[in-house]
Design an enzyme around this catalytic site. Structure first.
Site, PDB file in Angstrom:
ATOM      1  N   HIS A  69     -51.122  -0.942   9.108  1.00 17.43           N
ATOM      2  CA  HIS A  69     -51.249  -2.112   9.991  1.00 17.43           C
ATOM      3  C   HIS A  69     -52.445  -2.966   9.600  1.00 17.43           C
ATOM      4  O   HIS A  69     -52.435  -4.184   9.786  1.00 17.43           O
ATOM      5  CB  HIS A  69     -51.325  -1.669  11.451  1.00 17.43           C
ATOM      6  CG  HIS A  69     -49.985  -1.274  11.980  1.00 17.43           C
ATOM      7  ND1 HIS A  69     -49.619   0.026  12.205  1.00 17.43           N
ATOM      8  CD2 HIS A  69     -48.899  -2.022  12.281  1.00 17.43           C
ATOM      9  CE1 HIS A  69     -48.370   0.068  12.626  1.00 17.43           C
ATOM     10  NE2 HIS A  69     -47.916  -1.160  12.690  1.00 17.43           N
ATOM     11  N   GLU A 306     -36.463   0.565  12.444  1.00 20.40           N
ATOM     12  CA  GLU A 306     -37.543   1.117  11.630  1.00 20.40           C
ATOM     13  C   GLU A 306     -37.570   2.641  11.661  1.00 20.40           C
ATOM     14  O   GLU A 306     -38.336   3.258  10.939  1.00 20.40           O
ATOM     15  CB  GLU A 306     -38.895   0.519  12.017  1.00 20.40           C
ATOM     16  CG  GLU A 306     -39.182   0.438  13.497  1.00 20.40           C
ATOM     17  CD  GLU A 306     -40.468  -0.328  13.822  1.00 20.40           C
ATOM     18  OE1 GLU A 306     -41.150  -0.807  12.919  1.00 20.40           O
ATOM     19  OE2 GLU A 306     -40.784  -0.410  15.023  1.00 20.40           O
ATOM     20  N   ASP A 330     -42.356   0.697   8.471  1.00 20.61           N
ATOM     21  CA  ASP A 330     -42.094   1.990   9.107  1.00 20.61           C
ATOM     22  C   ASP A 330     -40.847   2.641   8.546  1.00 20.61           C
ATOM     23  O   ASP A 330     -40.796   3.863   8.387  1.00 20.61           O
ATOM     24  CB  ASP A 330     -41.971   1.821  10.629  1.00 20.61           C
ATOM     25  CG  ASP A 330     -43.341   1.836  11.282  1.00 20.61           C
ATOM     26  OD1 ASP A 330     -44.137   2.725  10.942  1.00 20.61           O
ATOM     27  OD2 ASP A 330     -43.617   0.952  12.106  1.00 20.61           O
ATOM     28  N   CYS A 377     -38.674  -7.904   8.824  1.00 17.25           N
ATOM     29  CA  CYS A 377     -39.993  -8.404   9.171  1.00 17.25           C
ATOM     30  C   CYS A 377     -41.138  -7.520   8.711  1.00 17.25           C
ATOM     31  O   CYS A 377     -42.254  -7.673   9.167  1.00 17.25           O
ATOM     32  CB  CYS A 377     -40.099  -8.655  10.677  1.00 17.25           C
ATOM     33  SG  CYS A 377     -39.972  -7.176  11.675  1.00 17.25           S
TER      34      CYS A 377
END
Ligand code: PEP
Ligand code: MG
Length: 446
Positions: A69, A306, A330, A377
């Site tokens: 992240h 994900e 993920d 995304c």
């Protein structure tokens, strides 16, 4: 770039793309007044979101992983990042002039004379090429190679940039990043409401896909006092956590979203880390009750694909959801069983692994049967090669960071039916970032 003569090159892994030249600044030293490349052991997503972009030109961490992240935030902020460069990088003295190569995952430290001049020339060339691509993308608009580009968003300061980004809308508003680090505020319905209405006003007619809070994993929120987990990425994260604490998390956020929709905001709501259809229907029922209470308009509801269990049952989800968005970060982590944040595995994380490509192709095929749109995304979409592969696997929309749109737009605009077929074939048979980068770069003359 290996043509520097008297520099020390630290090899890490590419996090966020770009090339910058600036002195190094070690995190614990007193902050300099001019632009620098930050070097640190690691940075949390909240640290990264709080970086002062007037000063921080990019960063290099000893630890970390390319799909963490922290790196997603760097992508969003449009600054280059190199991760997993090893502990030796921490020995470079503050003030040492360096070139940070976010594309190749290298930090060249100790630039002088001719080396420094050529590094700066290269920085200038990057910036010039980016300006030209940006202007072209803006002139053409958000659709390239049949794919609609939307963008990610993390900071209110990015609103001005959005207007010049060629994006159709905001495809991923990662709401936890708006609130991370501000202890206590996360449960405040009015703070959510203000954030959504202000953003909606700022982007005008553009649609905003709001992802409900994806807390847990590597995004802790101290104010929530969550119990420590041995394996937090397989733990109480995303929608699991929100459903477990509806009064704190899910309900205030959904109420704020429907209130914003009632005030005219064009929103879609997307749930993260969904594993089973039942989780989605529970969340959707809570959403529908709130909508009725508030007499708010309908808002499309979707899930992030994900978790492999979700990807394998997309046909079942498709009966209930309005849209799907694949989170490649993920999905790669869970398919390959490689943690996003373990530097020892940084080289093994391959978002273009044939297993990921096949999963993406299965998801787009299953969703097409039910006419449910599928976007992607994750960070993969922000690389021109990744974007082209995802498009070839049937993705109809890509959510890309603002900084990445010009290069992605250009790559997609070179994608014709023939190239799409051969790239798809390569992705589904051989796969692999190295192989596909070579193939796509040659095929599209990138
Ligand atoms: C993803 O997993 O690809 C994604 C977009 O979500 P995040 O990186 O925020 O987990
Ligand atoms: Mg995710």
């Amino acid at each position: 770039m290996t043509d520097f003569e008297n520099v020390t090159t630290h090899r890490g892994v590419s996090g966020s793309r770009g090339w910058v030249v600036a002195p190094i600044h070690a995190l614990d030293d007193p902050a300099p007044q001019d632009r620098y490349v930050l070097v640190a052991d690691d940075l949390t997503p909240a640290d990264t979101a709080g970086l002062d972009l007037a000063l921080v030109a990019g960063f290099c961490t000893a630890g970390g992983g390319p799909t963490s992240h922290t790196v997603q935030v760097a992508h969003n902020l449009g600054i280059p990042a190199v991760v997993a460069a090893g502990p030796m990088v921490l020995t470079v003295v503050s003030g040492t002039m360096c070139a940070l190569d976010g594309d190749a995952g290298l930090l060249h430290a100790g630039l002088h004379g001719g080396d420094l001049r050529s590094a700066k020339d290269r920085e200038g060339e990057h910036a010039q090429r980016d300006r030209l691509r940006r202007a072209r993308a803006l002139a053409v608009g958000p659709v390239a190679g049949g794919v609609t580009l939307s963008t990610t968003f993390v900071k209110p300061a990015q609103v001005a940039e959005f207007a010049h980004s060629a994006a159709s809308g905001i495809g991923l508003l990662a709401t936890e990043l708006l609130f991370l680090g501000r202890e206590g505020e996360i449960t405040d319905e009015d703070a959510h409401f203000r954030a959504y209405t202000e953003l909606a006003r700022a982007v005008g007619e553009a649609e905003i896909t709001v992802r409900t809070l994806d807390i847990g994993g590597d995004k802790p929120v101290p104010a929530l006092k969550l119990p420590q987990e041995d394996n937090s990425f397989l733990g109480v994260r995303g929608l699991r956590l929100a459903l477990g604490r509806p009064q704190d998390l899910l309900i205030p956020q959904l109420r704020a979203l429907y209130r914003a929709a009632a005030c005219g905001a064009r929103l879609r709501i997307m749930f993260p880390m969904v594993t089973t259809v039942e989780e989605f229907t529970r969340a959707a029922t809570i959403a529908e009750n709130i909508r009725n209470q508030l007499r708010a308009p309908d808002v499309p509801l979707g899930v992030m694909v994900e978790v492999p269990a979700c990807a394998l049952t997309v046909d079942l989800f498709a009966e209930h959801v309005d849209f799907l968005s694949i989170g490649t970060n993920d999905l790669t982590q869970y398919l390959l069983a490689t943690s996003r944040t373990n530097p020892a595995l940084a080289h093994d994380i391959d978002p273009l692994h044939v297993s990921v490509n096949r999963t993406v192709a299965q998801v787009t095929a299953a969703a097409a049967v039910a006419a449910v749109p599928v976007t992607a995304c994750g960070g993969l979409a922000a690389s021109p090669v990744g974007a082209v592969v995802l498009a070839s696997l049937g993705i109809s929309g890509l959510t890309v960071t603002m900084a990445a749109i010009p290069a992605v737009h250009e790559a997609l605009s070179r994608l014709d039916d023939d190239a799409r077929r051969t790239i798809r074939h390569q992705a589904l048979t051989t796969g692999g970032t190295d192989h596909l980068t070579e193939h796509v770069t040659a095929r599209l003359a990138l």
